[in-house]
Scaffold this motif. Sequence first.
Motif, PDB file in Angstrom:
ATOM      1  N   VAL B  46       0.857  -1.195   0.000  1.00 46.70           N
ATOM      2  CA  VAL B  46       0.000   0.000   0.000  1.00 46.70           C
ATOM      3  C   VAL B  46       0.892   1.244   0.000  1.00 46.70           C
ATOM      4  N   SER B  49       2.749   1.551  -3.506  1.00 43.62           N
ATOM      5  CA  SER B  49       1.949   2.073  -4.617  1.00 43.62           C
ATOM      6  C   SER B  49       1.552   3.524  -4.365  1.00 43.62           C
ATOM      7  N   GLY B  50       1.290   3.850  -3.097  1.00 44.31           N
ATOM      8  CA  GLY B  50       0.993   5.246  -2.752  1.00 44.31           C
ATOM      9  C   GLY B  50       2.168   6.148  -3.082  1.00 44.31           C
ATOM     10  N   ALA B  53       2.304   6.938  -6.673  1.00 44.06           N
ATOM     11  CA  ALA B  53       1.283   7.953  -6.960  1.00 44.06           C
ATOM     12  C   ALA B  53       1.777   9.348  -6.591  1.00 44.06           C
ATOM     13  N   MET B  54       2.591   9.408  -5.540  1.00 42.63           N
ATOM     14  CA  MET B  54       3.142  10.695  -5.097  1.00 42.63           C
ATOM     15  C   MET B  54       4.366  11.093  -5.924  1.00 42.63           C
ATOM     16  N   LYS B 120     -15.063  -4.904   1.779  1.00 40.66           N
ATOM     17  CA  LYS B 120     -14.788  -3.470   1.922  1.00 40.66           C
ATOM     18  C   LYS B 120     -14.006  -2.915   0.733  1.00 40.66           C
ATOM     19  N   ASN B 121     -13.830  -3.759  -0.282  1.00 35.27           N
ATOM     20  CA  ASN B 121     -13.154  -3.324  -1.506  1.00 35.27           C
ATOM     21  C   ASN B 121     -11.689  -2.935  -1.297  1.00 35.27           C
ATOM     22  N   VAL B 122     -11.050  -3.592  -0.330  1.00 35.85           N
ATOM     23  CA  VAL B 122      -9.608  -3.392  -0.128  1.00 35.85           C
ATOM     24  C   VAL B 122      -8.877  -4.418  -1.000  1.00 35.85           C
ATOM     25  N   MET B 128      -2.303  -6.237  -5.134  1.00 36.41           N
ATOM     26  CA  MET B 128      -1.343  -5.178  -4.831  1.00 36.41           C
ATOM     27  C   MET B 128       0.013  -5.435  -5.494  1.00 36.41           C
ATOM     28  N   LEU B 131      -0.404  -4.624  -9.089  1.00 36.38           N
ATOM     29  CA  LEU B 131      -0.421  -3.162  -9.243  1.00 36.38           C
ATOM     30  C   LEU B 131       0.992  -2.592  -9.157  1.00 36.38           C
ATOM     31  N   GLU B 134       2.755  -3.112 -12.322  1.00 37.31           N
ATOM     32  CA  GLU B 134       2.254  -2.178 -13.334  1.00 37.31           C
ATOM     33  C   GLU B 134       2.825  -0.762 -13.109  1.00 37.31           C
ATOM     34  N   LEU B 135       2.986  -0.404 -11.832  1.00 36.12           N
ATOM     35  CA  LEU B 135       3.470   0.940 -11.499  1.00 36.12           C
ATOM     36  C   LEU B 135       4.994   1.063 -11.594  1.00 36.12           C
TER      37      LEU B 135
END
Lengths: 80, 183
Positions: B46, B49-50, B53-54, B120-122, B128, B131, B134-135
């Motif tokens: 988490v 990937s965050g 994004a930053m 809860k769509n986590v 992850m 993702l 991909e990132l």
Amino acid sequence: MSDDIQVTKVFDLKGLACPMPVVKVSKGIKEVEVGQVIEAQTTDPGSLSDFPAWAKTSGNEIVKTEQEDKLIKFYIKRLV
Amino acid sequence: MDMQNVETQLEELKSSLEALNKKTAENKLAMIIFSGDMDKVLASFVIASGAVAMGMDVVMFFTFWGTPVLRDKKKNVGGKDIMGKMFGTMLPKGTGDVKLSRMNMGGMGTAMMKSLMKKKNVASLEEMIALAEELGVRIYVCEMSMDLMGFTREEFIDYKGLGFAGVATFLQEAQNSKIQLFV
């Protein structure tokens, strides 16, 4: 949609949990030109602090934030 | 002051600026994943990937108990010695086998957490990792841990940007990273 802001693209990020809203918006902003505005809709309460933090770090601008119950709408202008 | 003097000073300034630039940390996150617990590894991805994004470059080093998390369930390799076979059987074979660090309750807690995350769509650990790939998150697996536990390169997941390295590689990356985390 807010009346005074011209939105180029809308991103539906409702129901997504951390970190997905920020990951998706960071990709999404690149789909519009510099100067254009995107609208990102989230239901993740964490995005209220995460989106401004992301915008500040990435150098983009949140022009407006709207909240209707659980729905949060960010209007983000691409600056970089 | 004559021209000669100015030029010498300019040269000195240039070289000290170069030296300074080399010392400046890059916009990079370097993480060590020592833990093999599902929750801690999930949190690591988490953050990773965050960070992308930053706008950050991210590199993760999987060592010790973190190593078996990246094994591929579908891959079987032969030719291991007794210890290697033992470790191979006892340690988790990929993300499907990892457990919560707390409230595992013989696997019941982990299963409950997984279903709750879905509700809860986590994103799941598998999602992850996909993702992260991909990132463009780079991942290194610690060679020493692999050697200790008898793992071969062939039994790890297919992941673009997966490398195998030692402590010096991590330190080189960490040295010019703004953030370093140990999980």
